[in-house]
Design an enzyme around this catalytic site. Sequence first.
Site, mmCIF file in Angstrom:
data_model
loop_
_atom_site.group_PDB
_atom_site.id
_atom_site.type_symbol
_atom_site.label_atom_id
_atom_site.label_comp_id
_atom_site.label_asym_id
_atom_site.label_seq_id
_atom_site.Cartn_x
_atom_site.Cartn_y
_atom_site.Cartn_z
ATOM 1 N N ASN A 8 2.721 5.944 -25.016
ATOM 2 C CA ASN A 8 1.613 6.464 -25.818
ATOM 3 C C ASN A 8 0.615 7.036 -24.818
ATOM 4 O OD1 ASN A 8 -0.597 6.839 -27.477
ATOM 5 N ND2 ASN A 8 -0.956 4.644 -27.853
ATOM 6 N N GLY A 9 0.204 8.287 -25.014
ATOM 7 C CA GLY A 9 -0.748 8.901 -24.082
ATOM 8 C C GLY A 9 -0.250 10.275 -23.657
ATOM 9 N N CYS A 66 0.454 7.242 -31.743
ATOM 10 C CA CYS A 66 1.720 6.671 -31.296
ATOM 11 C C CYS A 66 1.606 5.152 -31.319
ATOM 12 C CB CYS A 66 2.126 7.098 -29.898
ATOM 13 S SG CYS A 66 2.426 8.860 -29.741
ATOM 14 N N TRP A 105 3.283 10.419 -32.601
ATOM 15 C CA TRP A 105 2.419 11.538 -33.011
ATOM 16 C C TRP A 105 2.584 12.568 -31.897
ATOM 17 C CZ3 TRP A 105 -1.916 14.167 -31.091
ATOM 18 C CH2 TRP A 105 -2.560 15.003 -32.017
ATOM 19 N N GLU A 115 -8.763 16.481 -45.325
ATOM 20 C CA GLU A 115 -7.734 15.803 -44.522
ATOM 21 C C GLU A 115 -6.605 15.237 -45.368
ATOM 22 O OE1 GLU A 115 -8.892 12.330 -42.238
ATOM 23 O OE2 GLU A 115 -10.340 11.761 -43.762
ATOM 24 N N LYS A 157 -3.915 7.749 -37.177
ATOM 25 C CA LYS A 157 -5.119 6.964 -36.996
ATOM 26 C C LYS A 157 -5.238 6.554 -35.533
ATOM 27 C CE LYS A 157 -7.697 3.777 -39.828
ATOM 28 N NZ LYS A 157 -8.490 4.800 -40.525
ATOM 29 N N ARG A 161 -0.156 5.082 -36.976
ATOM 30 C CA ARG A 161 -0.557 5.644 -35.683
ATOM 31 C C ARG A 161 0.191 6.936 -35.352
ATOM 32 N NH1 ARG A 161 -3.185 1.514 -32.394
ATOM 33 N NH2 ARG A 161 -3.057 3.048 -30.751
ATOM 34 N N HIS A 191 -28.171 30.634 -47.140
ATOM 35 C CA HIS A 191 -28.116 31.269 -45.816
ATOM 36 C C HIS A 191 -26.707 31.736 -45.470
ATOM 37 C CE1 HIS A 191 -32.269 30.266 -45.095
ATOM 38 N NE2 HIS A 191 -32.004 29.015 -45.468
ATOM 39 N N GLU A 199 -19.003 14.008 -44.978
ATOM 40 C CA GLU A 199 -17.914 13.042 -45.039
ATOM 41 C C GLU A 199 -17.011 13.318 -46.247
ATOM 42 O OE1 GLU A 199 -16.468 11.143 -43.218
ATOM 43 O OE2 GLU A 199 -15.443 9.659 -44.455
ATOM 44 N N LYS A 242 -12.971 14.073 -46.159
ATOM 45 C CA LYS A 242 -11.966 13.329 -46.933
ATOM 46 C C LYS A 242 -11.097 14.301 -47.706
ATOM 47 C CE LYS A 242 -12.078 10.382 -45.379
ATOM 48 N NZ LYS A 242 -12.895 9.927 -44.351
HETATM 49 C C1 F6R Z 1 -11.266 10.577 -40.897
HETATM 50 C C2 F6R Z 1 -10.933 9.714 -39.791
HETATM 51 C C3 F6R Z 1 -11.248 10.177 -38.412
HETATM 52 C C4 F6R Z 1 -11.860 9.019 -37.608
HETATM 53 C C5 F6R Z 1 -12.070 9.435 -36.142
HETATM 54 C C6 F6R Z 1 -12.756 8.338 -35.354
HETATM 55 O O1 F6R Z 1 -10.946 9.996 -42.111
HETATM 56 O O2 F6R Z 1 -10.408 8.663 -39.962
HETATM 57 O O3 F6R Z 1 -12.092 11.279 -38.425
HETATM 58 O O4 F6R Z 1 -13.064 8.658 -38.200
HETATM 59 O O5 F6R Z 1 -10.847 9.740 -35.573
HETATM 60 O O6 F6R Z 1 -12.018 7.177 -35.384
HETATM 61 P P1 F6R Z 1 -12.622 5.808 -34.892
HETATM 62 O O7 F6R Z 1 -13.698 5.427 -35.858
HETATM 63 O O8 F6R Z 1 -11.481 4.851 -34.906
HETATM 64 O O9 F6R Z 1 -13.177 6.043 -33.538
#
Ligand code: F6R
Length: 618
Positions: A101-102, A2, A75, A498, A613, A27, A514, A491, A495
């Site tokens: 936000n929260g 948010c 969000w 997501e 994010k 966000r 396994h 990782e 990617k």
């Molecule tokens: C994946 C991604 C998330 C963040 C996670 C932690 O591409 O962006 O998995 O890595 O939410 O975010 P930060 O690093 O901001 O604590």
Amino acid sequence: MCGIIGYVGRNDATPILLEGLRRLEYRGYDSSGIAVMNGSQTIQVRKKSGRLQNLRDHVADSPAEGDCGISHTRWATHGEATDENAHPHTDRSGNLAIVHNGVIENYQTLREGLEAEGHEFKSQTDTEVLAHLIGKIYDENSDESDPQKRLVSAVREAVKQVAGTYGIAAMHTDAPKFLVGARLGSPLIIGVGNDENFLASDVSAVVSHTSNAVYLNDRDIVYITEDEFRVETIDGTASSYEVSEVDFTPEQAEMGDFPHYMLKEIYEQPESIQNCFRGRLIDEEASAILGGLNMSPNELRDVERIVLCGCGTASHAAMAGEYIIEHLARIPTEVEIASEFRYRNPPLNKNTLVFVISQSGETLDTLAAMREGQRKGHKVLGIVNSVGSTIARESDGGSYLYSGPEIGVAATKSFTSQVTMFALLGLLLGRMRHLSVDYGNKLLEEIRTLPAKVEQILQQDEKIKEIALKYIDAEGMLFLGRQFNYPTAMEAALKMKEISYIFASGHASAELKHGVIALVSETLPSVFIMPKDSVYDKNVSSLEEVKARKGPCIAVTTEGNTELEKTADDVIYIPEVAECLAPILAVIPMQLLSYHFAVARGCDVDKPRNLAKSVTVE
Ligand code: F6R
């Protein structure tokens, strides 16, 4: 999660709010809305579910003008992404509006209490409950004749009744050109301008108007007018604050000529990696310097154990960090998912050093893990990108990544900088222990070559795109690697899933037999991250096992190692590099692969579904 922006000044608030929301859309993008006020007329609310463009269209059809306003990009937590659930929300009278936000955890109880008093709600949100609560307290406090004081006091009394987290901005028709903000657990800043001030969830929303910001602390209450602001504690006494300079320009937060932020940020990696190690390599000592750790050489020598906490991509970088630190410094290191760490009671002794790793510096679980570690008397250091973020301010020291703003929801450049940071840390701690001058010098040299090597990989973008298109109908993908590149595989899988929404999972290659190998089929490609390193031959055996079962294989290996062209269906080459630094290079083709795959499948890579994010809720 948010985004909030509020404005008080002499200009028309609506375009400023819409522009701020554009910058904050990463966000959350389930809905957006604005509330604008001109003088002491009524509050004009415009809100729409879906992307910000829907709100823009709505505002074009039904303009709202004023020199004071609040806005929000959502969000969804409580209630679906509908117009009704979009913020801002108003109180019973319609004279007060808030954005939030929260998560208000006790909203159900509060709502039932208010409903018993005759309040009716239009949405399923926790925020509307808070709006009604503030409005009710405001209306009941008729003894206070100053509407500004009355609004501040209503916000203060309301948040005292709240369990959960909030970053809010509120306004009332009785108090023109006046906004009140409050935070607990969700970020809020003041953008300090000339004849105008802002409230926002992060500085990227205001950076095109001002480079001066005040980062608020938990339980701060703040109010702004066009020419002043005041920060108070929850009990009404003045709070101390600092006006900080924002460390990036509006241009850095723009996409430029790239079609997506994610691609721009992938391409920024030669520079972001360089920024991470710039000024931190010490040739005379064949070591690294990380001044922000605030620890003496003796304290660093006393460290017996390291715990690395983070979420998502940051936890994968931490996994690479575990391999790197143990390899270079021989200090037992373990990774804890922040959300697990905060509720566990892991036995930590006094010589355990805890690191929290976070791009945003605002991830709630990581923040809570940090506070839990501190509560138990440990020094908790931060590895953070966002300057001035809560983790950066509350940690006991740490190091910034200096990657510049990362706006694409999928983390890219923060991962490579976090792993680079672990190489610096491992080198620093290793050189205080057994690591030789020769090895230290060699590593310094290798670190310096990283930006040019990343450039080389980026030049293969077209080829990687062709590979992505070849597998466009894949039902899923497996990512496999060993040792330093097991975290790279994790990782890479994150990617892929997501941003393209296909099933993908990352494994240590040897785990295939396994159980995972049961998934192998002609329609499920396996990507082997297998540079020519100490476990290369073991990876070859795993790849052969997949090929024997007709599984298509893509291999990422070291330049010059052409033998894999005989077995793998496709080969991507990365330059030779010290084994412990390989994840920094090997992840780049993986980022490009998932990017092109997702774009070709028509996915919105910068705003993947259900995600946002900076995860500031639990
Ligand atoms: C994946 C991604 C998330 C963040 C996670 C932690 O591409 O962006 O998995 O890595 O939410 O975010 P930060 O690093 O901001 O604590």
